[in-house]
Design an enzyme around this catalytic site. Sequence first.
Site, mmCIF file in Angstrom:
data_model
loop_
_atom_site.group_PDB
_atom_site.id
_atom_site.type_symbol
_atom_site.label_atom_id
_atom_site.label_comp_id
_atom_site.label_asym_id
_atom_site.label_seq_id
_atom_site.Cartn_x
_atom_site.Cartn_y
_atom_site.Cartn_z
ATOM 1 N N ASP A 41 0.044 -4.484 12.739
ATOM 2 C CA ASP A 41 -1.317 -4.752 13.222
ATOM 3 C C ASP A 41 -2.216 -5.252 12.082
ATOM 4 O O ASP A 41 -3.174 -5.970 12.319
ATOM 5 C CB ASP A 41 -1.927 -3.480 13.798
ATOM 6 C CG ASP A 41 -0.996 -2.770 14.751
ATOM 7 O OD1 ASP A 41 -1.293 -2.718 15.944
ATOM 8 O OD2 ASP A 41 0.051 -2.257 14.292
ATOM 9 N N PHE A 42 -1.893 -4.835 10.847
ATOM 10 C CA PHE A 42 -2.741 -5.207 9.705
ATOM 11 C C PHE A 42 -2.509 -6.654 9.266
ATOM 12 O O PHE A 42 -3.150 -7.122 8.327
ATOM 13 C CB PHE A 42 -2.503 -4.260 8.521
ATOM 14 C CG PHE A 42 -2.746 -2.797 8.844
ATOM 15 C CD1 PHE A 42 -3.443 -2.418 9.985
ATOM 16 C CD2 PHE A 42 -2.276 -1.797 8.005
ATOM 17 C CE1 PHE A 42 -3.662 -1.071 10.288
ATOM 18 C CE2 PHE A 42 -2.489 -0.450 8.303
ATOM 19 C CZ PHE A 42 -3.181 -0.095 9.442
ATOM 20 N N HIS A 51 -2.963 0.089 16.371
ATOM 21 C CA HIS A 51 -1.903 0.612 15.502
ATOM 22 C C HIS A 51 -0.539 0.646 16.179
ATOM 23 O O HIS A 51 0.391 1.227 15.646
ATOM 24 C CB HIS A 51 -2.250 2.027 15.027
ATOM 25 C CG HIS A 51 -3.336 2.072 14.000
ATOM 26 N ND1 HIS A 51 -4.642 1.765 14.297
ATOM 27 C CD2 HIS A 51 -3.316 2.370 12.678
ATOM 28 C CE1 HIS A 51 -5.378 1.882 13.203
ATOM 29 N NE2 HIS A 51 -4.607 2.244 12.210
ATOM 30 N N GLU A 83 0.837 -1.199 0.000
ATOM 31 C CA GLU A 83 0.000 0.000 0.000
ATOM 32 C C GLU A 83 0.872 1.249 0.000
ATOM 33 O O GLU A 83 1.818 1.349 0.768
ATOM 34 C CB GLU A 83 -0.877 0.018 1.261
ATOM 35 C CG GLU A 83 -1.918 -1.069 1.285
ATOM 36 C CD GLU A 83 -2.070 -1.691 2.666
ATOM 37 O OE1 GLU A 83 -1.136 -1.605 3.473
ATOM 38 O OE2 GLU A 83 -3.136 -2.286 2.907
ATOM 39 N N GLU A 94 -4.602 -6.636 1.826
ATOM 40 C CA GLU A 94 -3.430 -7.334 2.368
ATOM 41 C C GLU A 94 -3.462 -8.820 2.027
ATOM 42 O O GLU A 94 -2.418 -9.405 1.694
ATOM 43 C CB GLU A 94 -3.338 -7.156 3.885
ATOM 44 C CG GLU A 94 -2.988 -5.743 4.338
ATOM 45 C CD GLU A 94 -4.220 -4.865 4.548
ATOM 46 O OE1 GLU A 94 -5.346 -5.323 4.240
ATOM 47 O OE2 GLU A 94 -4.056 -3.730 5.028
#
Lengths: 335, 344
Positions: free
Chosen positions: B79-80, B123, B29, B54
């Site tokens: 975190d993603f 985050h 991204e 993702e």
Amino acid sequence: MDAAGLFRQMARARAFEDATSALWREGRISGEMHLGTGEEAVAAGVVASLRPGDAVALDHRPTPVLTVLGVDLAGMLAEMLGMESGIHRGRAGHMHLMSRTLLASSSGIVGSSAPLGAGFALAGRALRPGSVAVAFFGDGAMNQGMLLETLNLAAAWSLPLLLVCKDNGWSITTRTDAVTGGDPVARARGFGLETVDVDGGDVGAVAEAAADAIDRARNGEGPSFLRARVPRLDGHFLGDALVRAARSPAGDGRQLLGDVTSAALSRTGGGLGDRARSVVRLLDLMRRARREDRDTRHDPLERARSTVGQEVASRLEAEALAEVGRAVAAAGGAH
Amino acid sequence: MARLEFGAAIDAAVAEAMARDPRVIVLGEDVHTLRAPLFARFGPRRVLSAPISEAAFVGAAVGAAMGGLRPIAELMLVDFVGSCLDSLLNQASKVEGFTHGDWKVPLVVRATCGGGYGDGGQHEQALWGLLAGIPGLSVVVPSTPADAHGLMTAALRHDGPVIFLEHKLLSRSWLEFLGAGGRKTVSFDVPPDGVEGEVLAGEEVPLGVAAIRRHGDGLTIVSLAVGVHRAIAAAEILAREGIDCDVLDLRSVRPLDRVAVVASVARTGRLLVVDEDYREFGLSGELAAAVLEAGLSPRFARVCVDGTIPYARHLEDLALPSVARIAEAARELARVSPDLPGHG
């Protein structure tokens, strides 16, 4: 709701976002701060059709909807200021604002509001007949797997759910159309959802479209997908590096542009055509970011002013500013 | 030798690998913005901006690695990883085992981690323990620009999947992007030795080798990333009180340098783990197991993160391992004689 009522909610939402912005700039709100400026007509227009018992799943720009829903403004501000008097005692911050009593919940993970909304709809159908759930998300989230899976789930289970795509054309600092195949509305239709495509800066159009879709959901006629095109007036978040570079190429943008220039002129690297394509794309992004930054022509609040007349608009805005000013003072945010 | 910032040291390793090897690509991204110089130099076919998908682009990076490329997938924030865990848990980590070493997955997943700038519980997580719990993955977490450069260089030469975690308090560009946003009205407790330092271009730091940052015989402090700098600061205070600490920087979580940990603890008889990841079921417990399995029975304590990281800066400061918490835990450990021959 009448035009004045919708305008009043938009003005409240804008005043809240502006107060938040000022506190962030003063350094009193930490971390990222994603404002929903530009989304006020969507917030006011959709929430106008909601009733107690309905549920709302929100993304990382939750504050306009929460403001319109009636969450305590001082409590939300205190939360963002990290205070014990905040609605979550300073534990959550703006991306994780929730209200159990209003059945509203936000999340900073892109796309996650869709499955959450589906679950709200499932619980609503079982426990609160006639209720609906709404999930708000952006066009960037339309490429997230969990969201696409939810489009199917909502259709397969005929959930009382309205999926609201606030389409601002951006996925963080990427143009969404540069990373997206097809069109979001056609995509939702492909999953068997009812779809409607509205100008998200036109609060009347949003309110009408949302009312229809929510009625259908209440009557057990299944889920809908509403795409509302909105401007993004304050970048991805406050202090968005791309917006700052675009606005001030000789100031904030100097390092970025210098680094890009020297990298593009490196002895080794891609072919000349590849390098040129990259540089052109970066310059185009900066041009678009500059154009959208607080663009008054596309500002939904400016556009809504004409629906109520200047005099009424000014009075409602003054009331909204006063209300938010009192909330800032009550939260301990005033100097 | 050049003086570089933490993030620039990583980017230099990436640029070097890309210039040397056309199979190295970057995808993720916003990479045209976040890696604008790489984008301008190598073009959009080798620096690919991905949608916020993702599961698709990390999954595709696994396939691309199996198909002959050497991709770096950028996940922005670790975190993603929730959105693409399958590609790491069930795909990338398994191929080498399934094929008995015949087919490898030369993939680097680059992501930021860590807190200290008030971004809240979705985050600011560390998550290196969660990821290192998956056999088949390597997980590296540098604490200095030299190690950041050296570990990225090693990761790009490694033939298996490597998770490369970049702590946001060490990376000025990320801290500016997510924390400051051009403001002069906020400040962060940034460790200066982690943010900028001497980097030897092209020098590899091997995966799985810890570094001793400070020598002392009274107590072993094991940490990584920002925790190392907090531990060194605490060790300096403790030294003035007569407690001399070994400070060990793991650099890699998996492979874990058990030998270095055991060697130090065998000498000191006391182990204090400073871990920004969650306390339970993670790295700190694994280190306790490592010394027990080696036949040692040291005094043990840990300074970790106990629950969801709170958003408010003052609460966050209490939740993350701090110099004060480390020093207090060390004093408590030092008060008790270690139950080891030759000590006490």
